[in-house]
Design a protein around this motif. Sequence first.
Motif, PDB file in Angstrom:
ATOM      1  N   ARG A  24       0.578  -1.100   0.012  1.00  0.00           N
ATOM      2  CA  ARG A  24       0.095   0.147  -0.117  1.00  0.00           C
ATOM      3  C   ARG A  24       0.955   1.229   0.005  1.00  0.00           C
ATOM      4  N   ARG A  25       1.932   1.428   1.052  1.00  0.00           N
ATOM      5  CA  ARG A  25       2.787   2.434   0.700  1.00  0.00           C
ATOM      6  C   ARG A  25       3.592   2.652  -0.352  1.00  0.00           C
ATOM      7  N   SER A  26       3.996   1.406  -1.278  1.00  0.00           N
ATOM      8  CA  SER A  26       4.455   1.780  -2.292  1.00  0.00           C
ATOM      9  C   SER A  26       3.578   2.222  -3.648  1.00  0.00           C
ATOM     10  N   ARG A  27       2.188   1.587  -3.544  1.00  0.00           N
ATOM     11  CA  ARG A  27       1.336   2.308  -4.582  1.00  0.00           C
ATOM     12  C   ARG A  27       0.995   3.707  -4.136  1.00  0.00           C
ATOM     13  N   MET A  28       1.024   4.230  -2.879  1.00  0.00           N
ATOM     14  CA  MET A  28       0.805   5.552  -2.522  1.00  0.00           C
ATOM     15  C   MET A  28       2.031   6.281  -3.333  1.00  0.00           C
ATOM     16  N   ARG A  29       3.053   5.892  -2.843  1.00  0.00           N
ATOM     17  CA  ARG A  29       4.364   6.623  -3.313  1.00  0.00           C
ATOM     18  C   ARG A  29       4.497   6.748  -4.937  1.00  0.00           C
ATOM     19  N   THR A  30       3.986   5.664  -5.643  1.00  0.00           N
ATOM     20  CA  THR A  30       4.003   5.656  -7.137  1.00  0.00           C
ATOM     21  C   THR A  30       3.051   6.583  -7.701  1.00  0.00           C
ATOM     22  N   PHE A  31       1.984   7.008  -7.146  1.00  0.00           N
ATOM     23  CA  PHE A  31       0.900   7.870  -7.500  1.00  0.00           C
ATOM     24  C   PHE A  31       1.303   9.284  -7.383  1.00  0.00           C
ATOM     25  N   ILE A  32       2.047   9.536  -6.089  1.00  0.00           N
ATOM     26  CA  ILE A  32       2.391  10.813  -5.695  1.00  0.00           C
ATOM     27  C   ILE A  32       3.442  11.117  -6.682  1.00  0.00           C
ATOM     28  N   ARG A  33       4.574  10.180  -7.036  1.00  0.00           N
ATOM     29  CA  ARG A  33       5.474  10.395  -8.042  1.00  0.00           C
ATOM     30  C   ARG A  33       4.989  10.722  -9.296  1.00  0.00           C
ATOM     31  N   LYS A  34       3.944  10.222  -9.897  1.00  0.00           N
ATOM     32  CA  LYS A  34       3.369  10.350 -11.210  1.00  0.00           C
ATOM     33  C   LYS A  34       2.750  11.927 -11.190  1.00  0.00           C
ATOM     34  N   ALA A  54      -4.538  10.093  -7.315  1.00  0.00           N
ATOM     35  CA  ALA A  54      -3.690   9.932  -6.316  1.00  0.00           C
ATOM     36  C   ALA A  54      -4.375  10.385  -5.037  1.00  0.00           C
ATOM     37  N   GLU A  55      -5.028  11.329  -4.953  1.00  0.00           N
ATOM     38  CA  GLU A  55      -5.837  11.536  -3.877  1.00  0.00           C
ATOM     39  C   GLU A  55      -6.397  10.746  -2.863  1.00  0.00           C
ATOM     40  N   PRO A  56      -7.724  10.091  -3.409  1.00  0.00           N
ATOM     41  CA  PRO A  56      -8.356   9.071  -2.922  1.00  0.00           C
ATOM     42  C   PRO A  56      -7.159   7.733  -2.304  1.00  0.00           C
ATOM     43  N   ILE A  57      -6.167   7.453  -3.161  1.00  0.00           N
ATOM     44  CA  ILE A  57      -5.222   6.499  -2.838  1.00  0.00           C
ATOM     45  C   ILE A  57      -4.340   6.894  -1.561  1.00  0.00           C
ATOM     46  N   ILE A  58      -3.990   8.221  -1.451  1.00  0.00           N
ATOM     47  CA  ILE A  58      -3.342   8.717  -0.396  1.00  0.00           C
ATOM     48  C   ILE A  58      -4.321   8.637   0.985  1.00  0.00           C
ATOM     49  N   MET A  59      -5.477   8.994   0.887  1.00  0.00           N
ATOM     50  CA  MET A  59      -6.239   8.822   1.905  1.00  0.00           C
ATOM     51  C   MET A  59      -6.698   7.694   2.337  1.00  0.00           C
ATOM     52  N   ARG A  60      -6.888   6.854   1.425  1.00  0.00           N
ATOM     53  CA  ARG A  60      -7.082   5.401   1.657  1.00  0.00           C
ATOM     54  C   ARG A  60      -5.987   4.684   2.552  1.00  0.00           C
ATOM     55  N   SER A  61      -4.736   5.163   2.164  1.00  0.00           N
ATOM     56  CA  SER A  61      -3.630   4.760   2.961  1.00  0.00           C
ATOM     57  C   SER A  61      -3.565   5.152   4.436  1.00  0.00           C
ATOM     58  N   GLN A  63      -6.472   5.694   6.073  1.00  0.00           N
ATOM     59  CA  GLN A  63      -7.643   4.987   6.778  1.00  0.00           C
ATOM     60  C   GLN A  63      -7.231   3.534   7.074  1.00  0.00           C
ATOM     61  N   LYS A  64      -6.463   3.243   6.186  1.00  0.00           N
ATOM     62  CA  LYS A  64      -5.795   1.660   6.390  1.00  0.00           C
ATOM     63  C   LYS A  64      -4.869   1.495   7.463  1.00  0.00           C
ATOM     64  N   GLY A  65      -4.357   2.676   7.820  1.00  0.00           N
ATOM     65  CA  GLY A  65      -3.210   2.663   8.925  1.00  0.00           C
ATOM     66  C   GLY A  65      -1.799   2.887   8.403  1.00  0.00           C
ATOM     67  N   VAL A  66      -1.567   2.986   7.040  1.00  0.00           N
ATOM     68  CA  VAL A  66      -0.375   2.839   6.542  1.00  0.00           C
ATOM     69  C   VAL A  66       0.522   4.155   7.072  1.00  0.00           C
ATOM     70  N   THR A  67      -0.332   5.257   6.796  1.00  0.00           N
ATOM     71  CA  THR A  67       0.243   6.604   7.157  1.00  0.00           C
ATOM     72  C   THR A  67      -0.726   7.013   8.227  1.00  0.00           C
ATOM     73  N   HIS A  68      -0.203   8.203   8.928  1.00  0.00           N
ATOM     74  CA  HIS A  68      -1.044   8.926  10.042  1.00  0.00           C
ATOM     75  C   HIS A  68      -2.101   9.866   9.044  1.00  0.00           C
ATOM     76  N   LYS A  69      -3.317   9.973   9.607  1.00  0.00           N
ATOM     77  CA  LYS A  69      -4.297  10.965   8.930  1.00  0.00           C
ATOM     78  C   LYS A  69      -3.853  12.230   8.640  1.00  0.00           C
ATOM     79  N   ALA A  73      -3.240  14.214   4.847  1.00  0.00           N
ATOM     80  CA  ALA A  73      -4.083  15.128   4.708  1.00  0.00           C
ATOM     81  C   ALA A  73      -2.937  16.266   4.031  1.00  0.00           C
ATOM     82  N   ARG A  74      -1.743  16.223   4.801  1.00  0.00           N
ATOM     83  CA  ARG A  74      -0.819  17.453   4.537  1.00  0.00           C
ATOM     84  C   ARG A  74      -0.063  17.012   2.982  1.00  0.00           C
TER      85      ARG A  74
END
Length: 92
Positions: A24-34, A54-61, A63-69, A73-74
């Motif tokens: 999940r973290r890797s997926r989030m970083r990939t979309f941020i990089r895009k 990218a936005e829903p993927i970041i927020m889902r991460s 929600q799943k506890g991969v990153t802090h809320k 948001a930041r």
Amino acid sequence: MANTPSAKKMTRKIARRTAINRMRRSRMRTFIRKVEEALGSGDATTARSAFAVAEPIIMRSAQKGVTHKNTAARKVSRLAKRVKALEARASA
């Protein structure tokens, strides 16, 4: 090293959860990089569409506890700010 059956089971569960969180973290970083690549190229429409994905993927991460809320948001806020600035520059 775990000795009791319950401790052995917990190590298996932790290993499974770690693999999922890493994915999940890797997926989030990939979309941020895009989004950042689109911002770097200066293409506002590509940046906007990449950010919309990218936005829903970041927020889902978050929600799943991969990153802090607040971290999620930041990240979303800073990306949105950069996309908006690029769009303003492109339209001007």
